[in-house]
Design a protein around this motif. Sequence first.
Motif, PDB file in Angstrom:
ATOM      1  N   ILE A   1       0.828  -1.206   0.000  1.00  0.00           N
ATOM      2  CA  ILE A   1       0.000   0.000   0.000  1.00  0.00           C
ATOM      3  C   ILE A   1       0.862   1.255   0.000  1.00  0.00           C
TER       4      ILE A   1
ATOM      5  N   ARG B   1     -22.390   9.513   9.401  1.00  0.00           N
ATOM      6  CA  ARG B   1     -21.013   9.061   9.271  1.00  0.00           C
ATOM      7  C   ARG B   1     -20.906   7.558   9.511  1.00  0.00           C
TER       8      ARG B   1
ATOM      9  N   MET C   1     -23.527   4.287   2.190  1.00  0.00           N
ATOM     10  CA  MET C   1     -24.613   4.133   1.218  1.00  0.00           C
ATOM     11  C   MET C   1     -24.040   3.880  -0.179  1.00  0.00           C
TER      12      MET C   1
ATOM     13  N   PHE D   1     -25.136   3.307  -4.338  1.00  0.00           N
ATOM     14  CA  PHE D   1     -26.221   3.683  -5.241  1.00  0.00           C
ATOM     15  C   PHE D   1     -26.175   2.881  -6.537  1.00  0.00           C
TER      16      PHE D   1
ATOM     17  N   ASN E   1     -22.755   7.069  -8.329  1.00  0.00           N
ATOM     18  CA  ASN E   1     -22.652   8.416  -7.771  1.00  0.00           C
ATOM     19  C   ASN E   1     -21.230   8.804  -7.370  1.00  0.00           C
ATOM     20  N   LEU E   2     -20.336   8.616  -8.317  1.00  0.00           N
ATOM     21  CA  LEU E   2     -18.951   9.026  -8.101  1.00  0.00           C
ATOM     22  C   LEU E   2     -18.685  10.305  -8.885  1.00  0.00           C
ATOM     23  N   VAL E   3     -17.616  11.000  -8.508  1.00  0.00           N
ATOM     24  CA  VAL E   3     -17.178  12.142  -9.320  1.00  0.00           C
ATOM     25  C   VAL E   3     -16.310  11.574 -10.427  1.00  0.00           C
TER      26      VAL E   3
ATOM     27  N   VAL F   1     -12.868  11.321  -0.128  1.00  0.00           N
ATOM     28  CA  VAL F   1     -14.017  12.147   0.213  1.00  0.00           C
ATOM     29  C   VAL F   1     -14.655  11.711   1.538  1.00  0.00           C
ATOM     30  N   SER F   2     -14.531  10.427   1.855  1.00  0.00           N
ATOM     31  CA  SER F   2     -15.094   9.906   3.100  1.00  0.00           C
ATOM     32  C   SER F   2     -14.596  10.623   4.337  1.00  0.00           C
TER      33      SER F   2
ATOM     34  N   VAL G   1     -13.736  13.774   4.617  1.00  0.00           N
ATOM     35  CA  VAL G   1     -13.926  15.226   4.613  1.00  0.00           C
ATOM     36  C   VAL G   1     -14.542  15.775   5.905  1.00  0.00           C
TER      37      VAL G   1
ATOM     38  N   LYS H   1      -4.638   9.036   3.301  1.00  0.00           N
ATOM     39  CA  LYS H   1      -4.383   8.434   1.988  1.00  0.00           C
ATOM     40  C   LYS H   1      -4.139   6.937   2.136  1.00  0.00           C
TER      41      LYS H   1
ATOM     42  N   LEU I   1      -6.296   3.891   0.543  1.00  0.00           N
ATOM     43  CA  LEU I   1      -5.703   2.837  -0.283  1.00  0.00           C
ATOM     44  C   LEU I   1      -6.011   1.456   0.294  1.00  0.00           C
ATOM     45  N   GLU I   2      -6.024   1.375   1.620  1.00  0.00           N
ATOM     46  CA  GLU I   2      -6.378   0.085   2.244  1.00  0.00           C
ATOM     47  C   GLU I   2      -7.799  -0.320   1.870  1.00  0.00           C
TER      48      GLU I   2
ATOM     49  N   ASP J   1      -7.779  -1.659  -1.467  1.00  0.00           N
ATOM     50  CA  ASP J   1      -7.193  -2.993  -1.465  1.00  0.00           C
ATOM     51  C   ASP J   1      -8.223  -4.041  -1.070  1.00  0.00           C
TER      52      ASP J   1
ATOM     53  N   ARG K   1     -15.221   3.612  -0.986  1.00  0.00           N
ATOM     54  CA  ARG K   1     -15.530   4.905  -0.372  1.00  0.00           C
ATOM     55  C   ARG K   1     -16.332   4.692   0.913  1.00  0.00           C
TER      56      ARG K   1
ATOM     57  N   GLN L   1     -15.184   4.903   5.329  1.00  0.00           N
ATOM     58  CA  GLN L   1     -15.977   5.577   6.354  1.00  0.00           C
ATOM     59  C   GLN L   1     -16.022   4.755   7.641  1.00  0.00           C
TER      60      GLN L   1
ATOM     61  N   GLY M   1     -25.881  12.839  -8.650  1.00  0.00           N
ATOM     62  CA  GLY M   1     -25.675  11.608  -7.901  1.00  0.00           C
ATOM     63  C   GLY M   1     -24.566  11.732  -6.875  1.00  0.00           C
ATOM     64  N   ALA M   2     -23.431  12.292  -7.311  1.00  0.00           N
ATOM     65  CA  ALA M   2     -22.293  12.429  -6.399  1.00  0.00           C
ATOM     66  C   ALA M   2     -22.664  13.326  -5.219  1.00  0.00           C
TER      67      ALA M   2
ATOM     68  N   SER N   1     -24.946  11.681   1.942  1.00  0.00           N
ATOM     69  CA  SER N   1     -25.168  10.453   2.712  1.00  0.00           C
ATOM     70  C   SER N   1     -23.943  10.116   3.559  1.00  0.00           C
ATOM     71  N   ILE N   2     -22.783  10.667   3.186  1.00  0.00           N
ATOM     72  CA  ILE N   2     -21.566  10.430   3.970  1.00  0.00           C
ATOM     73  C   ILE N   2     -21.577  11.291   5.221  1.00  0.00           C
TER      74      ILE N   2
ATOM     75  N   MET O   1     -21.833  15.009   4.871  1.00  0.00           N
ATOM     76  CA  MET O   1     -21.319  16.345   4.581  1.00  0.00           C
ATOM     77  C   MET O   1     -22.465  17.350   4.629  1.00  0.00           C
TER      78      MET O   1
END
Lengths: 268, 261, 271
Positions: free
Chosen positions: A4, B79, B83, B85, B89-91, B102-103, B105, B123, B127-128, B131, B158, B162, C175-176, C182-183, C185
């Motif tokens: 990692i 938190r 969730m 979807f 629902n990703l950027v 983002v989790s 933030v 970070k 990454l974990e 993985d 993601r 969390q 969606g994002a 939901s996280i 924010m």
Amino acid sequence: MNHIEKQLSAAPRQQFYIATIAGIIAVLFIWSFTAVNFNDIEQSGLKIARNIVYGLTHPDTALLFNVTKQSVLYLLVETVAIAFLGTVVGAVLAVPLAFLAASNVVPKPVAWITRLLLIAIRTIPALVYGLIFIRVTGPGPFAGVLTVGLTSIGMLAKLYMDAIEELDTRVLESMKSIGCTTFEKIRFGIVPQLLSVFLSVMIYRFDMNMREASILGLVGAGGIGAPLIFAMRSYKWDQVGSILIGLVVLILIIEFVSGKLRSKLVKG
Amino acid sequence: MIAFIEVNKTYPNGTAALQNINLTIEQGEFVAVIGLSGAGKSTLIRCINRMHDITSGKLIVDDVDVSKLKGAHIRKFRRRIGMIFQSFNLVTRATVLSNVLVSFVPELPMWRKWTGMFTKQHKIQALEALDKVGILDKAFMRVDQLSGGQQQRVALARTLAQNPDIILADEPIASLDPVTSRIVMDDFKRINKELNISVIMNIHHVEIALEYADRIIGIRKGEVVFDGATSKVTQAILQDIYGGKWEAEQAAIEEQASYVG
Amino acid sequence: MWDKLFPPKPIALANGKVVLQKRSRVPLIVLILIVCTVASARFTGFSFQVLWKRMHEFFTLFRAMIPPDWGSLADIWQPLLDTIKMSLLGSMIGALLALPVAVAASANIVQSRAIVAVSKTVLSLLRTLPTLVSALIATFVFGLGPMAGTVAIMLFTIAYVGKLLYEQIENVDMGAFEAMESIGMTRIEAFRFAIIPQVLPGYISTSLYCFEGNVRYAAILGYVGAGGIGLLINEGLGWRDYPAVGMIILVLIVTVTIIESVSEHFRRKLI
């Protein structure tokens, strides 16, 4: 864990690039501030701002609606006429230039030279043409028409050229197989493809030309600009108000109508 | 533990989405919610993390009365609940790693939030998480370069980052082809068993639901018509849940599956 | 309505089938265009005679600009830099201010309909006003000089970038945003992490494009006393110092071309 951390160290490094760009932008920002002198702001500025707002909310309605040659209505019609005729002149002149700039019609060097010419025409500000044309035709709307026409050429020819280069040539091939002459190929193979695109581009440019035409009056080339600057120089803010309101409403209407027309053209 | 006590939900336009729901879901269960489209599955799931408000009744998640939460408390409560979807629902313009980051933030100090600069610790955690769902090697690719199944696993990572107690999944495999669906479902199952995270999932594909879930909840017109262990589900029960439209629904799913495949 | 006034023409085929052909609208469009052209020509005093007799004057004027007066370069330098500074500063501040206005005008982010409607109206009114007119007004409020020009350019940039940006925000995939909420924010945080990454490249590209246009506009703002190179053009033409005007135009073309190619390079990278 090890793999990692290895992946983490494989992250692409962008910080340096971003920091450089940010640094350049910051320097440019500070450098450009040196042009502005805040001491220039006059004490009367606030008062004038208040007067302008007052003028906008209390426009000279008589000036707005009467039918003499000084009325806002008359001047607006004149502005539209300048913009319209200018667009027509520009659209006509742009057609041969567009064909001369299309790399699928003429040899590459010719296309290249025409494009350079178009860029040069486009870069010279409209006001410069206006000032020059006044020497040619004398002050008045005629100079405005020529100015608008010449400034439109650059953009119109560029967009026409794009349409010409995207022509569907398979149609021409099939027409050739039927036995059409060159004229017939142009009339029935090319014109129908280009006409609606050209018209759409023209309407778009007309919309832009409304703005051009409304400022040309500032150099004496007709339209609503001249009365606006006179009214301001003589501090008649109610007249300024009625002129600005008329201008804004007219431009909004034309923007709306031209948008409708263009979407209709696209849909066929 | 999640407990629905006499929960009702009526939309402002008058539609009764949920009626007299009574459910108890223990920590670590894998629950599949099935039923026709529009039966209220999505609403049921979204009430749990307060993406929707309930109209009456009580909804308790680990001793917290969800409907009484306000503002910052709602966000703090969310938190703990991940969730997933249907459309991921990703950027899509951003990299996989930044989508997972983002989790973290809400935990960051203000300046980090606005600059988007994350700590090394975060970070590594992100990454974990990647993985765990087997896409560590994709970490620095842009999401729009990944396949649908890989994108859903980014979303899963993601959620894992969390470190949630509960994962809510709203039709997680509806946009995926049958083969990828199973890979993603395997991920869900593994996460559920290894990390003891409760999974509550809306799902259209009944066969897959029966294969993976411990417990099935059948919903028809906003009411729970079946609730029990997967082994107890019979053809008759499915007929009941789908209101006699069981065959039609099944055919539609198969058609869709063959189309995608 | 057209079909009612001019009913479609029936065409009978040999086998008895009847096909209705809609009447073409082309003649009507051509007629309207001709009428408008003729009317405009009379209104503006367009005359081919004058054009034929006097057109050579135009080319004489242009020929008088060649060769340009290289000696005047020293006088051009400062106003040119002022022009660039005005458009840079106006574009930067304008693009920054456009952000909050565009957000306020996005119906999918701001829940209050009144705020959205007001912001959209303000943006379209600002966009309607030609830059030169707002520069003119600004000279009265802020006095003569680059400050007025900067304000005018800033206003136009807000309107232009603001409009394109809110259109982008409204078309963004929500969606994002939902996932971020939901996280746990807040809506502002979700906007920062879900919407901004999606619209940022477009926003920067629009701002750069706007800046390119602003350099051209800034060049003429001096005409109304709003600073920059425009004043020199007016003076040069007034004194009939055509080689000096030619030099200004040459410098302008070179500057605009350089700025455009640099900005185009970066815009390409953003896609």
